[in-house]
Design a protein around this motif. Structure first.
Motif, PDB file in Angstrom:
ATOM      1  N   ILE A 163      -5.228  -0.017 -29.888  1.00 38.04           N
ATOM      2  CA  ILE A 163      -6.339   0.551 -30.663  1.00 38.04           C
ATOM      3  C   ILE A 163      -6.919  -0.500 -31.605  1.00 38.04           C
ATOM      4  O   ILE A 163      -8.136  -0.701 -31.661  1.00 38.04           O
ATOM      5  CB  ILE A 163      -5.871   1.790 -31.467  1.00 38.04           C
ATOM      6  CG1 ILE A 163      -5.443   2.911 -30.523  1.00 38.04           C
ATOM      7  CG2 ILE A 163      -6.946   2.267 -32.428  1.00 38.04           C
ATOM      8  CD1 ILE A 163      -6.546   3.462 -29.670  1.00 38.04           C
ATOM      9  N   SER A 164      -6.071  -1.187 -32.351  1.00 39.76           N
ATOM     10  CA  SER A 164      -6.575  -2.185 -33.295  1.00 39.76           C
ATOM     11  C   SER A 164      -7.202  -3.376 -32.569  1.00 39.76           C
ATOM     12  O   SER A 164      -8.159  -3.965 -33.068  1.00 39.76           O
ATOM     13  CB  SER A 164      -5.466  -2.657 -34.235  1.00 39.76           C
ATOM     14  OG  SER A 164      -4.448  -3.301 -33.506  1.00 39.76           O
ATOM     15  N   GLY A 198      -8.887  -3.165 -29.730  1.00 38.61           N
ATOM     16  CA  GLY A 198     -10.217  -2.695 -29.329  1.00 38.61           C
ATOM     17  C   GLY A 198     -11.191  -2.666 -30.489  1.00 38.61           C
ATOM     18  O   GLY A 198     -12.346  -3.096 -30.371  1.00 38.61           O
ATOM     19  N   ILE A 199     -10.737  -2.182 -31.631  1.00 35.96           N
ATOM     20  CA  ILE A 199     -11.603  -2.147 -32.820  1.00 35.96           C
ATOM     21  C   ILE A 199     -11.924  -3.566 -33.273  1.00 35.96           C
ATOM     22  O   ILE A 199     -13.050  -3.864 -33.660  1.00 35.96           O
ATOM     23  CB  ILE A 199     -10.935  -1.326 -33.947  1.00 35.96           C
ATOM     24  CG1 ILE A 199     -10.900   0.148 -33.545  1.00 35.96           C
ATOM     25  CG2 ILE A 199     -11.679  -1.494 -35.268  1.00 35.96           C
ATOM     26  CD1 ILE A 199     -10.111   1.023 -34.487  1.00 35.96           C
ATOM     27  N   GLY A 200     -10.942  -4.459 -33.218  1.00 37.05           N
ATOM     28  CA  GLY A 200     -11.184  -5.852 -33.591  1.00 37.05           C
ATOM     29  C   GLY A 200     -12.203  -6.516 -32.687  1.00 37.05           C
ATOM     30  O   GLY A 200     -13.076  -7.253 -33.151  1.00 37.05           O
ATOM     31  N   LEU A 238     -14.581  -4.986 -31.048  1.00 38.72           N
ATOM     32  CA  LEU A 238     -15.879  -4.398 -31.397  1.00 38.72           C
ATOM     33  C   LEU A 238     -16.445  -5.031 -32.668  1.00 38.72           C
ATOM     34  O   LEU A 238     -17.640  -5.339 -32.733  1.00 38.72           O
ATOM     35  CB  LEU A 238     -15.734  -2.888 -31.584  1.00 38.72           C
ATOM     36  CG  LEU A 238     -16.992  -2.122 -31.935  1.00 38.72           C
ATOM     37  CD1 LEU A 238     -17.981  -2.157 -30.772  1.00 38.72           C
ATOM     38  CD2 LEU A 238     -16.643  -0.697 -32.277  1.00 38.72           C
ATOM     39  N   MET A 239     -15.606  -5.265 -33.659  1.00 39.81           N
ATOM     40  CA  MET A 239     -16.070  -5.875 -34.903  1.00 39.81           C
ATOM     41  C   MET A 239     -16.506  -7.326 -34.673  1.00 39.81           C
ATOM     42  O   MET A 239     -17.490  -7.780 -35.258  1.00 39.81           O
ATOM     43  CB  MET A 239     -14.972  -5.816 -35.972  1.00 39.81           C
ATOM     44  CG  MET A 239     -14.615  -4.403 -36.398  1.00 39.81           C
ATOM     45  SD  MET A 239     -16.018  -3.426 -36.927  1.00 39.81           S
ATOM     46  CE  MET A 239     -16.455  -4.235 -38.420  1.00 39.81           C
ATOM     47  N   LYS A 276     -17.760  -8.518 -31.894  1.00 36.10           N
ATOM     48  CA  LYS A 276     -19.035  -8.458 -31.174  1.00 36.10           C
ATOM     49  C   LYS A 276     -20.170  -8.121 -32.151  1.00 36.10           C
ATOM     50  O   LYS A 276     -21.252  -8.711 -32.083  1.00 36.10           O
ATOM     51  CB  LYS A 276     -18.953  -7.413 -30.062  1.00 36.10           C
ATOM     52  CG  LYS A 276     -20.206  -7.264 -29.261  1.00 36.10           C
ATOM     53  CD  LYS A 276     -20.502  -8.518 -28.467  1.00 36.10           C
ATOM     54  CE  LYS A 276     -21.726  -8.316 -27.603  1.00 36.10           C
ATOM     55  NZ  LYS A 276     -22.193  -9.547 -27.005  1.00 36.10           N
ATOM     56  N   THR A 277     -19.927  -7.198 -33.059  1.00 37.41           N
ATOM     57  CA  THR A 277     -20.931  -6.832 -34.058  1.00 37.41           C
ATOM     58  C   THR A 277     -21.261  -8.022 -34.951  1.00 37.41           C
ATOM     59  O   THR A 277     -22.428  -8.274 -35.252  1.00 37.41           O
ATOM     60  CB  THR A 277     -20.426  -5.655 -34.910  1.00 37.41           C
ATOM     61  OG1 THR A 277     -20.090  -4.584 -34.039  1.00 37.41           O
ATOM     62  CG2 THR A 277     -21.465  -5.197 -35.889  1.00 37.41           C
TER      63      THR A 277
END
Length: 104
Positions: A35-36, A38-40, A42-43, A45-46
């Motif tokens: 989970i972390s 995937g969130i990392g 995404l961050m 990429k943002t």
């Protein structure tokens, strides 16, 4: 002899319980890591998209252009979440479409 067997069963049960707890902890660790991760991603990429946007605007300022209607996000879905102008344009477009189809 019966007392010896009951202590053996109890020690086997406690060993199983310890193994189950260790497996649960490992599962939670792996799930949290996924989970972390995937969130990392995404961050990251943002952050990359916002950096590209800033570079785009700095180049435009350096070339002497003053107004922009197009945004350089390479057609990404996250463009509206990164750029406040793109978000505002998206919100206004949605509201405009709602008013277009709203019953009178």
């Amino acid at each position: 002899c019966l007392k010896y067997e009951s202590t053996t069963v109890q020690s086997t049960n406690s060993t199983r319980r310890l193994i189950l707890q260790a497996e649960m902890a490992l599962g939670q660790f792996l799930f949290g890591g996924a989970i972390s991760g995937g969130i990392g991603a995404l961050m990251m990429k943002t952050h990359e998209m916002s950096s590209n946007s800033m570079i785009f605007y700095l180049r435009a300022i350096a070339s002497g252009k003053s107004t922009f209607q197009e945004y350089s996000h390479q057609g990404s879905i996250l463009a509206a979440l990164v750029d406040s102008r793109a978000w505002n344009r998206l919100v206004l477009d949605v509201h405009g479409k709602m008013l277009e189809y709203w019953p009178r």
